[in-house]
Write a protein that holds these residues in place. Structure first.
Motif, PDB file in Angstrom:
ATOM      1  N   GLY A 121      -4.292   2.125  -0.749  1.00  0.00           N
ATOM      2  CA  GLY A 121      -3.448   0.728  -0.806  1.00  0.00           C
ATOM      3  C   GLY A 121      -2.501   1.063   0.513  1.00  0.00           C
ATOM      4  O   GLY A 121      -2.431   0.031   1.298  1.00  0.00           O
ATOM      5  N   VAL A 122      -1.758   1.992   0.568  1.00  0.00           N
ATOM      6  CA  VAL A 122      -0.588   2.145   1.402  1.00  0.00           C
ATOM      7  C   VAL A 122      -1.157   2.125   2.996  1.00  0.00           C
ATOM      8  O   VAL A 122      -0.662   1.552   3.750  1.00  0.00           O
ATOM      9  CB  VAL A 122       0.488   3.238   0.920  1.00  0.00           C
ATOM     10  CG1 VAL A 122       1.287   3.365   2.308  1.00  0.00           C
ATOM     11  CG2 VAL A 122       0.844   3.112  -0.277  1.00  0.00           C
ATOM     12  N   GLU A 123      -2.355   2.929   3.067  1.00  0.00           N
ATOM     13  CA  GLU A 123      -2.918   3.220   4.551  1.00  0.00           C
ATOM     14  C   GLU A 123      -3.210   1.601   5.111  1.00  0.00           C
ATOM     15  O   GLU A 123      -3.290   1.344   5.782  1.00  0.00           O
ATOM     16  CB  GLU A 123      -4.254   4.015   4.503  1.00  0.00           C
ATOM     17  CG  GLU A 123      -3.694   5.336   4.484  1.00  0.00           C
ATOM     18  CD  GLU A 123      -5.125   6.145   4.169  1.00  0.00           C
ATOM     19  OE1 GLU A 123      -4.926   7.531   4.395  1.00  0.00           O
ATOM     20  OE2 GLU A 123      -6.280   5.689   3.880  1.00  0.00           O
ATOM     21  N   PHE A 124      -3.982   0.773   3.911  1.00  0.00           N
ATOM     22  CA  PHE A 124      -4.305  -0.487   4.244  1.00  0.00           C
ATOM     23  C   PHE A 124      -2.885  -1.383   4.558  1.00  0.00           C
ATOM     24  O   PHE A 124      -3.043  -1.986   5.548  1.00  0.00           O
ATOM     25  CB  PHE A 124      -5.059  -1.233   3.095  1.00  0.00           C
ATOM     26  CG  PHE A 124      -5.826  -2.501   3.288  1.00  0.00           C
ATOM     27  CD1 PHE A 124      -6.743  -2.663   3.730  1.00  0.00           C
ATOM     28  CD2 PHE A 124      -4.756  -3.395   3.006  1.00  0.00           C
ATOM     29  CE1 PHE A 124      -7.303  -4.007   4.027  1.00  0.00           C
ATOM     30  CE2 PHE A 124      -5.147  -5.006   3.075  1.00  0.00           C
ATOM     31  CZ  PHE A 124      -6.571  -5.030   3.578  1.00  0.00           C
ATOM     32  N   LEU A 125      -1.967  -1.202   3.810  1.00  0.00           N
ATOM     33  CA  LEU A 125      -0.879  -2.087   4.032  1.00  0.00           C
ATOM     34  C   LEU A 125      -0.236  -1.811   5.378  1.00  0.00           C
ATOM     35  O   LEU A 125       0.341  -2.667   5.950  1.00  0.00           O
ATOM     36  CB  LEU A 125       0.113  -1.809   2.602  1.00  0.00           C
ATOM     37  CG  LEU A 125       0.851  -2.941   2.094  1.00  0.00           C
ATOM     38  CD1 LEU A 125       0.090  -4.264   1.621  1.00  0.00           C
ATOM     39  CD2 LEU A 125       1.701  -2.392   1.118  1.00  0.00           C
ATOM     40  N   VAL A 126       0.030  -0.576   5.455  1.00  0.00           N
ATOM     41  CA  VAL A 126       0.995  -0.142   6.566  1.00  0.00           C
ATOM     42  C   VAL A 126      -0.208   0.245   7.955  1.00  0.00           C
ATOM     43  O   VAL A 126       0.646   0.355   9.067  1.00  0.00           O
ATOM     44  CB  VAL A 126       1.784   1.039   6.395  1.00  0.00           C
ATOM     45  CG1 VAL A 126       2.801   1.455   7.343  1.00  0.00           C
ATOM     46  CG2 VAL A 126       2.551   0.891   4.810  1.00  0.00           C
TER      47      VAL A 126
ATOM     48  N   ILE B 115       4.724   7.909  -1.528  1.00  0.00           N
ATOM     49  CA  ILE B 115       4.323   7.016  -2.347  1.00  0.00           C
ATOM     50  C   ILE B 115       3.162   7.196  -3.544  1.00  0.00           C
ATOM     51  O   ILE B 115       3.401   6.852  -4.557  1.00  0.00           O
ATOM     52  CB  ILE B 115       4.023   5.567  -1.570  1.00  0.00           C
ATOM     53  CG1 ILE B 115       5.113   5.303  -0.792  1.00  0.00           C
ATOM     54  CG2 ILE B 115       3.544   4.626  -2.265  1.00  0.00           C
ATOM     55  CD1 ILE B 115       4.843   4.039   0.060  1.00  0.00           C
ATOM     56  N   ALA B 116       2.297   7.761  -2.801  1.00  0.00           N
ATOM     57  CA  ALA B 116       1.165   8.396  -3.829  1.00  0.00           C
ATOM     58  C   ALA B 116       1.714   9.269  -4.782  1.00  0.00           C
ATOM     59  O   ALA B 116       1.370   9.212  -6.253  1.00  0.00           O
ATOM     60  CB  ALA B 116       0.205   8.906  -3.282  1.00  0.00           C
ATOM     61  N   PHE B 117       2.548  10.158  -4.413  1.00  0.00           N
ATOM     62  CA  PHE B 117       3.347  11.078  -5.293  1.00  0.00           C
ATOM     63  C   PHE B 117       3.884  10.431  -6.491  1.00  0.00           C
ATOM     64  O   PHE B 117       3.713  10.587  -7.941  1.00  0.00           O
ATOM     65  CB  PHE B 117       4.261  12.215  -4.535  1.00  0.00           C
ATOM     66  CG  PHE B 117       5.041  13.009  -5.489  1.00  0.00           C
ATOM     67  CD1 PHE B 117       4.641  14.068  -6.246  1.00  0.00           C
ATOM     68  CD2 PHE B 117       6.543  12.599  -5.845  1.00  0.00           C
ATOM     69  CE1 PHE B 117       5.497  14.586  -6.952  1.00  0.00           C
ATOM     70  CE2 PHE B 117       7.455  13.368  -6.452  1.00  0.00           C
ATOM     71  CZ  PHE B 117       6.724  14.294  -7.220  1.00  0.00           C
TER      72      PHE B 117
ATOM     73  N   ILE C  14       5.657   0.159  -7.229  1.00  0.00           N
ATOM     74  CA  ILE C  14       6.352   1.005  -6.088  1.00  0.00           C
ATOM     75  C   ILE C  14       5.915   0.724  -4.761  1.00  0.00           C
ATOM     76  O   ILE C  14       6.713   0.790  -4.046  1.00  0.00           O
ATOM     77  CB  ILE C  14       6.153   2.704  -6.407  1.00  0.00           C
ATOM     78  CG1 ILE C  14       6.732   2.996  -7.959  1.00  0.00           C
ATOM     79  CG2 ILE C  14       6.919   3.496  -5.397  1.00  0.00           C
ATOM     80  CD1 ILE C  14       6.349   4.313  -8.372  1.00  0.00           C
ATOM     81  N   VAL C  15       4.499   0.377  -4.818  1.00  0.00           N
ATOM     82  CA  VAL C  15       4.115   0.200  -3.323  1.00  0.00           C
ATOM     83  C   VAL C  15       4.975  -0.936  -2.579  1.00  0.00           C
ATOM     84  O   VAL C  15       4.926  -0.960  -1.354  1.00  0.00           O
ATOM     85  CB  VAL C  15       2.569  -0.131  -3.391  1.00  0.00           C
ATOM     86  CG1 VAL C  15       2.423  -1.692  -4.236  1.00  0.00           C
ATOM     87  CG2 VAL C  15       1.983  -0.013  -1.979  1.00  0.00           C
ATOM     88  N   LEU C  16       5.357  -1.937  -3.448  1.00  0.00           N
ATOM     89  CA  LEU C  16       6.426  -3.099  -2.861  1.00  0.00           C
ATOM     90  C   LEU C  16       7.485  -2.401  -2.102  1.00  0.00           C
ATOM     91  O   LEU C  16       8.026  -3.030  -1.198  1.00  0.00           O
ATOM     92  CB  LEU C  16       6.801  -3.915  -3.747  1.00  0.00           C
ATOM     93  CG  LEU C  16       5.751  -4.806  -4.431  1.00  0.00           C
ATOM     94  CD1 LEU C  16       5.938  -5.533  -5.618  1.00  0.00           C
ATOM     95  CD2 LEU C  16       4.942  -5.568  -3.547  1.00  0.00           C
TER      96      LEU C  16
END
Lengths: 258, 287
Positions: free
Chosen positions: A203-208, A135-137, A114-116
């Motif tokens: 992961g999302v914090e890192f990515l965004v 996203i985490a949800f 989903i992260v993609l």
């Protein structure tokens, strides 16, 4: 009569000590390999520098505030997974048609990267904590639903027969037998779900490049501050370990019988 | 037993010797037309107030089907199972069931397991705990009230199940091979406990079992069933002295009853074994 001594390996502190010493030994080995140029210092920093960087990221990088941001996101997403996931699992158990319609989709959701799809979430929810939480949800929901369903389905037949023999109503049967019987499985689902939530949030914090600990690691990596980056990663691991120890305590406290 | 419990039990029950459970021409068939299997075939007997009756037969004689019919877990059947002129078609409050499988609730302590039926009826906590403690004592588990089932042995768990059933003050205690998973010594000792409880409470009991010594040790009468379809082959009176303990196992009379009932059972058990082997051979032939 002389009291029998507990064997060393049977003491409670032995595994912890072995774990800690192994960790230190690996650190020492890396330190030696890096100092003797067997490993490249530009890719892997010296463990001693990483240790010193811990103080720097706490004092200079506001790591505690960032931990608070990440923890808030994990807890919000995790609680939402429980609030939505458990009733959804019950619904799937109660109505066969809903189960047949949704079970495979939910299982597929658990496996989907989903992260993609984060750009889509950014458009929908803006560049803020809401996106990270949603996203985490989405990551953490499936295990709670599936494990709730599994726990209810696997309630032992004989316990249901005890309920029937006592003329229990459907509501009593659910609250007094089915649900308590499913609780260990639900907890397994929650533990998996919250693991996924931690991974997704960082992961999302890192990515965004947004918000808490994930963004800190991203910042440090982009500054090519390798000791700081590794210290940041180490800090995330430490926080995760403490988080799951607390979760285990809560689980034991809520289920004294097991 | 407290005087309150003694009175309530005595008031709710007919006099000793009156039939409280009547099984009249009961037939139960599973499956459709050509593939129909008759599990229970025109079975009739009754259980009198205060009596201990065992139903014994080889595997596949329909014992458990009969247990489920009497317990009201199998709704549809032919014939009649009557309690107080009422035909059983669902769980009846006069019947308390003890199952073959371990059936304690693992998330509840011993006392909360035993008090469970009273909790469902809305009995106040202090009262239900008092009554639960009484029955925990009766099954010999004093001091284990706060333990959880995971901390108990198999025999202790079955005693918790028995106490949980007795706490409802059932007129008929219906047990399906409750000691099947236990070793022989524990089984004999629990037999003592059951005999003691039955004598103390004058508890009408119907025990489903495949264990010959257990049936003779505990019962006043034994209903011997045939192998499939399950019919009543014979009803044997067991005139061993009461009060009875497991010491009776060593007596000549006990040996005589065991031999006599085994004579009836042997043929049925052999038939069951042969049919099982034939099915296994046929399965192997057809791959």
């Amino acid at each position: 009569m002389a009291s029998r001594k507990t064997p060393l390996v049977a003491t409670s502190w032995f595994p912890l000590t072995v774990g800690a010493l192994t960790f230190v030994a690996i650190g020492v080995i890396f330190e030696i390999l890096l100092r003797t140029d067997v490993l490249n210092r530009y890719i892997i920093p010296l463990p001693s520098e990483v240790l010193l960087a811990f103080e720097r990221i706490v004092v200079e990088e506001g790591v505690l505030t960032r931990t608070g941001v990440s923890a808030f996101e994990v807890l919000t997403a995790g609680l939402a997974c429980v609030i939505v996931g458990v009733p959804l699992g019950v619904l799937l158990y109660r109505f066969d048609i809903v189960r047949r319609a949704l079970e495979d989709w939910i299982a597929a959701l658990a496996a989907a990267p989903i992260v993609l799809a984060f750009p889509l979430f950014l458009v929908l929810f803006g560049r803020g904590s809401t996106t990270v939480i949603v996203i985490a949800f989405a990551y953490g929901l499936a295990p709670v639903v599936l494990k709730t369903l599994e726990g209810l389905i696997e309630t032992r037949r004989v316990l249901i027969n005890v309920g029937k023999s006592l003329n229990m109503s459907q509501t009593q049967m659910f609250w007094k037998i089915l649900f308590p019987s499913a609780i260990p499985s639900i907890f397994t689902g929650i533990r998996l779900s919250w693991t996924f939530c931690v991974i997704a949030v960082i992961g999302v914090e890192f990515l965004v490049n947004l918000g808490g600990l994930g963004q800190l690691i991203n910042d440090l990596a982009e500054r090519y501050d390798m000791p700081g980056t590794y210290a940041g990663i180490g800090f995330v691991i430490l926080v995760s370990v403490i988080f799951f120890i607390i979760l285990e305590w809560i689980e034991k406290w809520l289920q004294p019988a097991r | 037993m407290t005087s309150v419990e003694t009175k309530s039990r005595a008031a709710g029950k007919p006099e000793t010797g009156q039939p409280v459970l009547i099984i009249d021409d009961v037939v139960k068939t599973f499956g459709d037309a050509e593939e129909a299997v008759t599990a229970v075939d025109h079975v009739s007997f009754n259980v009198k107030q205060g009596e201990f009756v065992a139903v014994i037969g080889p595997s596949g004689c329909g014992k458990s089907t009969l247990f489920n019919i009497i317990g009201g877990l199998l709704g549809e059947y032919d014939g009649n199972v009557m309690i107080d002129d009422e035909r059983i078609s669902g769980p009846h409050p006069a019947v308390g069931m003890v199952f073959q499988e371990e059936s304690t609730f693992p998330w509840r302590s011993v006392i909360d397991n035993v008090a469970f039926p009273l909790e469902l009826r809305g009995v106040a906590k202090s009262e239900r705990y008092d009554r639960a403690r009484h029955f925990i004592g009766l099954v010999g588990l004093d001091g284990f009230e706060k333990r959880f089932p995971s901390q108990l042995s198999g025999g202790m768990k079955q005693r918790v199940s028995i106490a949980r059933t007795l706490v409802s003050n059932p007129r008929i205690l219906l047990m399906d091979e409750p000691f099947a998973a236990l070793d022989e010594q524990t089984r004999l000792l629990l037999g003592d406990k059951i005999t003691q409880i039955q004598q103390e409470l004058k508890q009408t009991t119907l025990l489903i079992t495949h264990n010959l010594t257990e049936a003779v040790q505990l019962s006043d009468r034994i209903v011997v069933m045939t192998y499939r379809p399950g019919k009543v082959k014979r009803i044997a009176d067991i005139n061993l002295q009461r009060p009875r303990t497991s010491d009776v196992v060593g007596s000549d009379a006990f040996g005589h009853y065991v031999a006599e009932i085994w004579n009836d059972l042997r043929e049925e058990a052999s038939r069951g074994m042969q049919e099982t082997e034939q099915v296994a051979r046929a399965d192997r032939r057809h791959g």
